[in-house]
Design a protein around this motif. Structure first.
Motif, PDB file in Angstrom:
ATOM      1  N   UNK A  59       0.829  -1.199   0.000  1.00  0.00           N
ATOM      2  CA  UNK A  59       0.000   0.000   0.000  1.00  0.00           C
ATOM      3  C   UNK A  59       0.865   1.250   0.000  1.00  0.00           C
ATOM      4  N   UNK A  60       1.940   1.233   0.746  1.00  0.00           N
ATOM      5  CA  UNK A  60       2.870   2.369   0.724  1.00  0.00           C
ATOM      6  C   UNK A  60       3.644   2.404  -0.585  1.00  0.00           C
ATOM      7  N   UNK A  61       4.116   1.253  -1.014  1.00  0.00           N
ATOM      8  CA  UNK A  61       4.898   1.177  -2.249  1.00  0.00           C
ATOM      9  C   UNK A  61       4.116   1.687  -3.450  1.00  0.00           C
ATOM     10  N   UNK A  62       2.812   1.425  -3.448  1.00  0.00           N
ATOM     11  CA  UNK A  62       1.948   1.781  -4.579  1.00  0.00           C
ATOM     12  C   UNK A  62       1.143   3.059  -4.339  1.00  0.00           C
ATOM     13  N   UNK A  63       1.515   3.834  -3.313  1.00  0.00           N
ATOM     14  CA  UNK A  63       0.830   5.099  -2.989  1.00  0.00           C
ATOM     15  C   UNK A  63      -0.673   4.911  -2.776  1.00  0.00           C
ATOM     16  N   UNK A  64      -1.059   3.824  -2.151  1.00  0.00           N
ATOM     17  CA  UNK A  64      -2.463   3.553  -1.879  1.00  0.00           C
ATOM     18  C   UNK A  64      -2.830   4.089  -0.495  1.00  0.00           C
ATOM     19  N   UNK A  65      -2.834   5.411  -0.390  1.00  0.00           N
ATOM     20  CA  UNK A  65      -3.068   6.049   0.899  1.00  0.00           C
ATOM     21  C   UNK A  65      -4.516   5.939   1.360  1.00  0.00           C
ATOM     22  N   UNK A  66      -5.430   5.699   0.439  1.00  0.00           N
ATOM     23  CA  UNK A  66      -6.807   5.419   0.827  1.00  0.00           C
ATOM     24  C   UNK A  66      -6.879   4.123   1.632  1.00  0.00           C
ATOM     25  N   UNK A  67      -6.127   3.120   1.200  1.00  0.00           N
ATOM     26  CA  UNK A  67      -6.077   1.861   1.944  1.00  0.00           C
ATOM     27  C   UNK A  67      -5.380   2.057   3.284  1.00  0.00           C
ATOM     28  N   UNK A  68      -4.375   2.927   3.308  1.00  0.00           N
ATOM     29  CA  UNK A  68      -3.701   3.233   4.575  1.00  0.00           C
ATOM     30  C   UNK A  68      -4.689   3.912   5.530  1.00  0.00           C
ATOM     31  N   UNK A  69      -5.554   4.793   4.983  1.00  0.00           N
ATOM     32  CA  UNK A  69      -6.592   5.417   5.822  1.00  0.00           C
ATOM     33  C   UNK A  69      -7.516   4.358   6.422  1.00  0.00           C
ATOM     34  N   UNK A  70      -7.932   3.401   5.582  1.00  0.00           N
ATOM     35  CA  UNK A  70      -8.808   2.334   6.052  1.00  0.00           C
ATOM     36  C   UNK A  70      -8.129   1.532   7.159  1.00  0.00           C
ATOM     37  N   UNK A  71      -6.852   1.178   6.940  1.00  0.00           N
ATOM     38  CA  UNK A  71      -6.114   0.416   7.948  1.00  0.00           C
ATOM     39  C   UNK A  71      -5.983   1.212   9.241  1.00  0.00           C
ATOM     40  N   UNK A  72      -5.579   2.481   9.135  1.00  0.00           N
ATOM     41  CA  UNK A  72      -5.395   3.312  10.317  1.00  0.00           C
ATOM     42  C   UNK A  72      -6.699   3.411  11.111  1.00  0.00           C
ATOM     43  N   UNK A  73      -7.818   3.422  10.404  1.00  0.00           N
ATOM     44  CA  UNK A  73      -9.130   3.486  11.060  1.00  0.00           C
ATOM     45  C   UNK A  73      -9.415   2.265  11.924  1.00  0.00           C
TER      46      UNK A  73
END
Length: 150
Positions: free
Chosen positions: A87-101
Motif C-alpha cells: 500500500x505504501x509502495x503503490x501510494x495507496x493512501x486510501x487503503x492506509x486510511x482504512x487500515x489506520x481506522x
C-alpha cells in the motif's frame, strides 16, 4: 472519557507528590491504574475495530476483568505495522486510511487524491486533526501510531 481524564489527572498529581517526597501518595495509585485500564477497555471496545475483533476472538466482553485484559487483550507493538507494505509502495493512501481506522478511535475519511508521499499523507491527516507519529524502528518497516492533535 471525562472520568478517564479525572483518573489520569489524579495519577499525575500522585506521581508529583511522590516525586516531592510524599511516600504515602502511592497508596491509591494501583486502584486508579486498574480503573484507567477498565475505562480504556470499554472505550477501545466501543471505538477501535481491531480491539473489538480481538475481544470477540478471545470470547471476552465489556465486563472483562483486569487479569483477563492483561493476559488476553494486550496488542504487541506490531499492530502499528500491520498494514500491507505494498500500500505504501503503490501510494495507496486510501487503503492506509482504512487500515489506520482499524487501530484508531476515529474513522479516517480524507480524500487522498494526488497524495504521493508518506509526508504528504501525514500532513493531510494532521490538518484533519490526527497526528500520526511514525518510525522505521529496527525492522525497516514504518510504524504508524495515530494520536489526536491537542
Amino acid at each position: 472519557m471525562e472520568r478517564l481524564r479525572a483518573v489520569q489527572n489524579e495519577l499525575i498529581r500522585i506521581s508529583q507528590a511522590w516525586a516531592s517526597g510524599d511516600k504515602n501518595a502511592l497508596a491509591r495509585a494501583g486502584d486508579l491504574r486498574e480503573e484507567a485500564v477498565l475505562l480504556n477497555h470499554a472505550h477501545y471496545l466501543t471505538d477501535i475495530p481491531a480491539y473489538r475483533k480481538l475481544v470477540a476472538e478471545e470470547n471476552c466482553s465489556e465486563d472483562t476483568d483486569i487479569e483477563t485484559i492483561k493476559k488476553k487483550l494486550m496488542f504487541s507493538t506490531g499492530i502499528f505495522k500491520s498494514y500491507e507494505q505494498s500500500w505504501l509502495d503503490d501510494d495507496e493512501f486510501g487503503r492506509m486510511n482504512e487500515w489506520l481506522s482499524t487501530i484508531y478511535h476515529k474513522r479516517i475519511h480524507r480524500d487522498v487524491n494526488g497524495i504521493r508521499t508518506i509526508d504528504d499523507w501525514l500532513e493531510l491527516l494532521g490538518k484533519a486533526g490526527t497526528h500520526v507519529v511514525y518510525s522505521s524502528g529496527t525492522s525497516g518497516s514504518f510504524s504508524f501510531v495515530p494520536r489526536d492533535v491537542k
